[in-house]
Scaffold this active site. Structure first.
Site, PDB file in Angstrom:
ATOM      1  N   TRP A 252      -3.327  14.887   1.028  1.00  0.00           N
ATOM      2  CA  TRP A 252      -4.656  14.854   1.631  1.00  0.00           C
ATOM      3  C   TRP A 252      -4.769  13.925   2.829  1.00  0.00           C
ATOM      4  O   TRP A 252      -5.729  14.005   3.590  1.00  0.00           O
ATOM      5  CB  TRP A 252      -5.708  14.462   0.591  1.00  0.00           C
ATOM      6  CG  TRP A 252      -6.043  15.583  -0.342  1.00  0.00           C
ATOM      7  CD1 TRP A 252      -5.501  16.836  -0.342  1.00  0.00           C
ATOM      8  CD2 TRP A 252      -6.989  15.565  -1.405  1.00  0.00           C
ATOM      9  NE1 TRP A 252      -6.049  17.581  -1.340  1.00  0.00           N
ATOM     10  CE2 TRP A 252      -6.960  16.828  -2.012  1.00  0.00           C
ATOM     11  CE3 TRP A 252      -7.869  14.576  -1.903  1.00  0.00           C
ATOM     12  CZ2 TRP A 252      -7.773  17.140  -3.096  1.00  0.00           C
ATOM     13  CZ3 TRP A 252      -8.671  14.887  -2.977  1.00  0.00           C
ATOM     14  CH2 TRP A 252      -8.623  16.172  -3.567  1.00  0.00           C
TER      15      TRP A 252
ATOM     16  N   GLU B  11      -7.573   2.835  -6.422  1.00  0.00           N
ATOM     17  CA  GLU B  11      -8.181   2.941  -5.097  1.00  0.00           C
ATOM     18  C   GLU B  11      -9.710   2.890  -5.257  1.00  0.00           C
ATOM     19  O   GLU B  11     -10.255   3.137  -6.344  1.00  0.00           O
ATOM     20  CB  GLU B  11      -7.730   4.243  -4.439  1.00  0.00           C
ATOM     21  CG  GLU B  11      -8.269   4.513  -3.040  1.00  0.00           C
ATOM     22  CD  GLU B  11      -8.109   3.347  -2.070  1.00  0.00           C
ATOM     23  OE1 GLU B  11      -8.604   2.240  -2.402  1.00  0.00           O
ATOM     24  OE2 GLU B  11      -7.545   3.527  -0.981  1.00  0.00           O
TER      25      GLU B  11
ATOM     26  N   HIS C 174     -13.380   3.947  -5.438  1.00  0.00           N
ATOM     27  CA  HIS C 174     -13.963   5.203  -5.896  1.00  0.00           C
ATOM     28  C   HIS C 174     -14.957   5.672  -4.832  1.00  0.00           C
ATOM     29  O   HIS C 174     -15.950   4.996  -4.571  1.00  0.00           O
ATOM     30  CB  HIS C 174     -14.665   4.985  -7.225  1.00  0.00           C
ATOM     31  CG  HIS C 174     -14.969   6.246  -7.967  1.00  0.00           C
ATOM     32  ND1 HIS C 174     -15.693   7.291  -7.408  1.00  0.00           N
ATOM     33  CD2 HIS C 174     -14.649   6.644  -9.224  1.00  0.00           C
ATOM     34  CE1 HIS C 174     -15.788   8.266  -8.299  1.00  0.00           C
ATOM     35  NE2 HIS C 174     -15.174   7.914  -9.399  1.00  0.00           N
ATOM     36  N   TYR C 175     -14.695   6.797  -4.230  1.00  0.00           N
ATOM     37  CA  TYR C 175     -15.531   7.262  -3.122  1.00  0.00           C
ATOM     38  C   TYR C 175     -16.665   8.196  -3.561  1.00  0.00           C
ATOM     39  O   TYR C 175     -17.294   8.839  -2.720  1.00  0.00           O
ATOM     40  CB  TYR C 175     -14.670   7.942  -2.061  1.00  0.00           C
ATOM     41  CG  TYR C 175     -14.373   7.044  -0.875  1.00  0.00           C
ATOM     42  CD1 TYR C 175     -13.141   6.425  -0.728  1.00  0.00           C
ATOM     43  CD2 TYR C 175     -15.344   6.786   0.093  1.00  0.00           C
ATOM     44  CE1 TYR C 175     -12.873   5.593   0.345  1.00  0.00           C
ATOM     45  CE2 TYR C 175     -15.096   5.956   1.165  1.00  0.00           C
ATOM     46  CZ  TYR C 175     -13.856   5.364   1.284  1.00  0.00           C
ATOM     47  OH  TYR C 175     -13.598   4.539   2.354  1.00  0.00           O
TER      48      TYR C 175
ATOM     49  N   GLY D 140      -0.017  10.936   0.717  1.00  0.00           N
ATOM     50  CA  GLY D 140      -0.104  12.114  -0.148  1.00  0.00           C
ATOM     51  C   GLY D 140      -0.591  13.266   0.718  1.00  0.00           C
ATOM     52  O   GLY D 140      -0.921  13.080   1.896  1.00  0.00           O
TER      53      GLY D 140
ATOM     54  N   HIS E 200      -3.363   0.317  -3.449  1.00  0.00           N
ATOM     55  CA  HIS E 200      -3.916   1.292  -2.523  1.00  0.00           C
ATOM     56  C   HIS E 200      -4.544   0.578  -1.337  1.00  0.00           C
ATOM     57  O   HIS E 200      -4.670  -0.646  -1.327  1.00  0.00           O
ATOM     58  CB  HIS E 200      -4.950   2.145  -3.254  1.00  0.00           C
ATOM     59  CG  HIS E 200      -4.426   2.771  -4.507  1.00  0.00           C
ATOM     60  ND1 HIS E 200      -3.920   4.049  -4.544  1.00  0.00           N
ATOM     61  CD2 HIS E 200      -4.301   2.284  -5.774  1.00  0.00           C
ATOM     62  CE1 HIS E 200      -3.518   4.323  -5.773  1.00  0.00           C
ATOM     63  NE2 HIS E 200      -3.735   3.275  -6.547  1.00  0.00           N
ATOM     64  N   GLY E 201      -4.958   1.349  -0.360  1.00  0.00           N
ATOM     65  CA  GLY E 201      -5.523   0.762   0.852  1.00  0.00           C
ATOM     66  C   GLY E 201      -6.658  -0.197   0.581  1.00  0.00           C
ATOM     67  O   GLY E 201      -6.636  -1.360   1.008  1.00  0.00           O
TER      68      GLY E 201
ATOM     69  N   ARG F 267       0.874  -1.165   0.000  1.00  0.00           N
ATOM     70  CA  ARG F 267       0.000   0.000   0.000  1.00  0.00           C
ATOM     71  C   ARG F 267       0.915   1.221   0.000  1.00  0.00           C
ATOM     72  O   ARG F 267       1.759   1.381   0.887  1.00  0.00           O
ATOM     73  CB  ARG F 267      -0.856  -0.036   1.270  1.00  0.00           C
ATOM     74  CG  ARG F 267      -1.754   1.145   1.397  1.00  0.00           C
ATOM     75  CD  ARG F 267      -2.508   1.144   2.716  1.00  0.00           C
ATOM     76  NE  ARG F 267      -3.297   2.376   2.788  1.00  0.00           N
ATOM     77  CZ  ARG F 267      -4.003   2.748   3.835  1.00  0.00           C
ATOM     78  NH1 ARG F 267      -4.044   1.993   4.918  1.00  0.00           N
ATOM     79  NH2 ARG F 267      -4.688   3.866   3.811  1.00  0.00           N
ATOM     80  N   HIS F 268       0.748   2.094  -0.966  1.00  0.00           N
ATOM     81  CA  HIS F 268       1.640   3.256  -1.079  1.00  0.00           C
ATOM     82  C   HIS F 268       1.481   4.175   0.123  1.00  0.00           C
ATOM     83  O   HIS F 268       0.509   4.095   0.882  1.00  0.00           O
ATOM     84  CB  HIS F 268       1.348   4.047  -2.356  1.00  0.00           C
ATOM     85  CG  HIS F 268      -0.003   4.669  -2.343  1.00  0.00           C
ATOM     86  ND1 HIS F 268      -0.310   5.810  -1.603  1.00  0.00           N
ATOM     87  CD2 HIS F 268      -1.147   4.300  -2.943  1.00  0.00           C
ATOM     88  CE1 HIS F 268      -1.587   6.099  -1.764  1.00  0.00           C
ATOM     89  NE2 HIS F 268      -2.114   5.210  -2.568  1.00  0.00           N
TER      90      HIS F 268
END
Lengths: 259, 255
Positions: B16, B85, B87-88, B14, B184-185, B10-11
């Site tokens: 945010w 990641e 999509h929220y 950033g 991603h997470g 998991r990177h």
């Protein structure tokens, strides 16, 4: 612009450039100038709104890092990138790592001039006693090539560079260009020259006098037979390009005139 | 070690992350901590003598840069939106306070914690809509632009990830290739859920530390032979897990 086109690029400086030593297949990193050249190249291509579909590089890290920096400037890190030994810099054999003075001492200046300037004269091969032999041939990247390790070059003329590059151009790159894809080739001084010689039909005599500037995007427009429709063009700020060409030519003159 | 294995990563951070805002499909860069995490990861791998044959990433630059920093060079890298990641949707770019204000805290908790609840979709009026969908990377996917997600539950993440796992990644693992997924997470969690057979209820409580190499050993049916393992300095890893859990608690506790 022609429907079929190609951007070719010669990566920027590594540490040995300043020392006038042939880097060739030694996997040297770009120095800070070389990194900046790559970013500038990316900025030029961004200003020209280039959207790449595919990138091809050699397996030497300096050509890959150049491509990565360009893609980063463009915000196109996701573009597929493929690496092949067939785009590697010319293999300079026993001359790898030597500087001009040392070479002239070992082989005589006239002989060295012939190796550097001729199209089809091959330098002496690298052998196991060479200080960089094992660094090169023990590396795993050369165990997964489409040619067995012991069949890979131990030295090359510019002609031999084209001979091992052409199958890759024909089988992997050309079909993509013919689909109308926008392709970037991040390569080296001699592998770029070899490809341009082929596509532009430059003679054996003329190619030795062509020097490509580093870090400048080179556009080649092609017809449907993938022959050049005109000479290659340097993209970007023309004054900066002239300065880049002069820099490479001056380095060449220093190499030639030092005794 | 099992013949078949996978490294997932998991990177790192950033900008945010510190602001507690969902980055999701916004193409944010790693910050200096995130870059450092990637460098550290590369050093761990070198110390463990890992040599990758293939790397898969999403099309988001933070997952690609993480891979590049770890690799240094010349291992083939393939990128797909299917590793993106989660999509929220409409929650993209909002921070915890704003979301709670807009939707109510309980509703936001449900979206974040449930396995199969989808947040409201992102629409053209969303501040990041055009930044995302005008990008040429989404015009060359194996799915038409208008069919790409506008919002996802964790379940939907797995549904779009699984074909890519089955068709592109799994065959390579079965050849005995050493494969790394720089992801991603939530896309990492979704894949681990599938491979380890973690239940819908349990997956919610699993948090993966950033910048830590996750090893999963697989049998010949590509099912996990044991729980995922974190590679490297175990104390440092415990500290990292603690840090991520702490961030989650802050997100959840703040009103």
């Amino acid at each position: 612009m022609s429907k079929y086109k190609l951007i070719i690029l010669r990566h920027g400086e590594g540490a040995w450039n300043k020392e006038n030593r042939f880097c060739s297949w030694v996997d040297q990193k770009l120095n800070s100038d070389g990194l900046e050249e790559a970013r500038n190249c990316g900025r030029q291509l961004k200003a020209l709104n280039f959207e790449f579909d595919l990138v091809f590089t050699s397996v030497l890290n300096r050509s890959i890092h150049t491509a990565w920096l360009i893609l980063e400037e463009l915000g196109q890190e996701w573009v597929p990138l493929e690496s092949s030994w067939r785009l590697n810099e010319r293999h300079y054999g026993a001359l790898i790592g030597l500087n001009r003075e040392k070479m002239a001492l070992n082989h005589g200046e006239e002989q060295v001039k012939v190796w550097r300037r001729s199209y089809n004269v091959t330098p002496p091969p690298i052998d196991e006693s060479h200080p960089y032999y094992h660094e090169i041939y023990n590396d795993r990247r050369y165990k997964v090539c489409d040619v067995a390790l012991d069949q890979l070059p131990r030295s090359e003329s510019l002609k031999e560079v084209l001979e091992r590059l052409l199958p890759y151009w024909n089988e992997r790159i050309a079909p993509e260009v013919l689909k109308g894809k926008t392709v970037l080739i991040s390569a080296h001084g001699n592998s770029s020259r070899a490809l341009l010689k082929h596509l532009e039909g430059i003679s054996d005599e003329d190619i030795v006098n062509i020097t490509l500037p580093t870090g400048v995007p080179i556009l080649l427009e092609l017809d449907e037979n993938l022959h050049a429709v005109g000479p290659h063009q340097f993209l970007g700020d023309q004054e900066a390009i002239r300065a880049a060409i002069k820099k490479v030519e001056d380095q060449g003159k220093v190499k030639d005139s030092k005794k």
